[in-house]
Each structure stands twice: as structure tokens, then as C-alpha cells.
Design an enzyme around this catalytic site. Sequence first.
Site, PDB file in Angstrom:
ATOM      1  CE  LYS A 181      -3.802  -2.516   2.070  1.00 60.45           C
ATOM      2  NZ  LYS A 181      -4.467  -3.008   3.275  1.00 60.45           N
ATOM      3  CD  GLN A 228      -3.446  -4.772   6.460  1.00 60.47           C
ATOM      4  OE1 GLN A 228      -3.351  -3.789   5.746  1.00 60.47           O
ATOM      5  NE2 GLN A 228      -4.116  -5.852   6.082  1.00 60.47           N
ATOM      6  CG  ASP A 271      -9.518  -0.098   4.901  1.00 60.90           C
ATOM      7  OD1 ASP A 271      -9.328  -0.362   3.705  1.00 60.90           O
ATOM      8  OD2 ASP A 271      -8.854  -0.589   5.835  1.00 60.90           O
TER       9      ASP A 271
END
Length: 283
Positions: free
Chosen positions: A53, A97, A120
Site C-alpha cells: 500500500k 491493517q 477503508d
Amino acid sequence: MTAEIISGKELAQNKRDEMKVITEDLKSKGITPGLAVILVGEDPASRSYVRGKKRACEEVGIYSELDELPYETTEEELLEKVEKLNQSPHIHGILVQLPLPSHISEEAIINKILPEKDVDGFHPINIGKMMIGQEGFLPCTPFGIVEMIKSKGISIEGKHVVIIGRSNIVGKPVGQLLLRENATVTYCHSRTKNMEEITKQADILVVAIGREEMIGSEHIKPGAVVIDVGVNRNEAGKLVGDVKFDDVKDLASYLTPVPGGVGPMTITMLLHNTIQSASRSLK
Ligand code: NAP
């Protein structure tokens, strides 16, 4: 019939090229999109995802910060970290994460992220907005899947979409997004009976189970579009999907590969959401 491959890698590259231009334009207006990524613990797969990412951010000119915190980090410490990022004017997107170590509540952490920075798309506010069609952030994997289908000009309206899997991050939201596109949506999961009978009715089959090559030609209607979300490592250490690619490729009309399918699009939609967040801050 041999299926046309929907290359997520190729589509992601095209989108990232467009994003470079948008990022340059934002920078010329005094805003550099910024993404903060937090990793807690040593999980090698998670570590490789977050580094991917960060690399992708660099590729399109997004500023990124990666915080690699030890496994022992407490929930309180992580909440404080998120709060600091919530306040930071340089950060437009925050990604924690998952999965987190079991002593930290994922729910508490996700709820702490400002919905305006939840790139997200996991915060309940953004999930609610998606459900009722308001503007928020769309979750990256489902968003990427819809983009992949549309990129081939495949019409979704009126199609029977069958989704295998009902997780909060893939199965459930991808069904909602396809419903918004006027598909008729059916969900299958681990308690579904006679799954083959249902999946064989699908014009578009989305498979998000996490079981190595579980889905084969016996599950598929000839001419169906098959989207394989699964990422599994087989005994030989090779990455494979939830679908038996070679078994299905002569039956489906379109098929996504693993690797090089949904994965690169997930990261690309994260970049998209971060740029969108930065653009909104300009307004
Ligand atoms: P998850 O949370 O474990 O959910 C799996 C779903 O599959 C559950 O709804 C489960 O049903 C269902 N399931 C399990 N066994 C089944 C069976 N035998 N028959 C029918 N349904 C079954 O997984 P996830 O987070 O959605 O991820 C799914 C896969 O996608 C994983 O391989 C993951 O690595 C991959 N993934 C890829 C990306 C990407 O960017 N490429 C992103 C996210 C996830 P129940 O609800 O009844 O338990």
C-alpha cells in the site's frame, strides 16, 4: 468458449496513471493527499500488504506514513495514535491493517477513526451511507470488483448475481453495491444448502470464501462472469484463488485471475478514496 480475463493489474495501472494527474493537480492547489497506515504485530502477510500500500502511494504521489507498532501495543495506545491522526491536517486517510492482535477490539479502533478519514470504508457511518446511497467512502475490495465488471462493459442491471461469502468487508458490501446497480442478489454462505443449484443460476458469480480452489465447473452456468476474490497459499506455496481457474476458464465468459485480479484493484480503490478525501478537504 474461452473466458476473457479481467486483469485487475492492467485496470489498476490505468487508474493509477489517471490518479497521478489528479494528485499533481491537487498539489498545485496546495494539497498533498496523505495516507497513514498502522500495522500492529509481526504477521508477515499483513506486513507485505501494508508495504504494498505504501509503495502504491509513492507511485501516484500520495504522501504516506507507515507506523509499525509492536504486538504488545495496548488498545489505549492505539486509540491515542488514531486520535492524533484524526487531528493531523496532513492526513486525509487512516488505515489500520486488520486483523489486530486479540487483546485489541477491532470495533473500538474502527469506530475511533473519523468517518471523513475512513478510506477503508469500514466505519459504521460509511457502511450506513453505502446502504442508503449517500456519499461516503465505499469499501475498497467491493468497490474494485464493481469497477472491474464495469470496465468490460458488462451490464449488471437485471442480472442474477450470486455471492458466496457474507463477511462485512467483502461479501455483504459487494452485494449492496451490485444491488445499487440493479442486480438481483443472492447470498450463499457456510450454512447454505444445495449451493451448486444456486450458483448455477448466476449470471455473475462473486466468490469470497477463503478456501483454496473450492469452486469448479460444476458450480457455474456456461457464459457466467466469475469474480474470484479469494487469496490462498497452496501446499506448493503458490497463490491461488477460491476458484479452479483452469477448470472454469472454458465455461465462463469473463474470469478474474489470482494473483493479478481483485488484489491490485483493492489497493487502487484505497488510493482513490484517499485522493477523494483530500479533494473534499479542498472544498
Ligand atoms: P471471511 O470473513 O472468512 O468470510 C468467508 C465467508 O465464506 C463467510 O461468509 C463464510 O460463511 C463463507 N464460507 C466459508 N466456508 C464456506 C463454504 N464451505 N461454503 C460456502 N460458504 C463458505 O473471509 P473474507 O474476509 O470475506 O475473505 C474471503 C477471501 O477473500 C479470503 O481468501 C481473503 O484472503 C480474500 N480477500 C481478498 C481481498 C483482495 O483484495 N483480493 C480482500 C479481502 C479478502 P459463514 O458466514 O457462514 O461463516
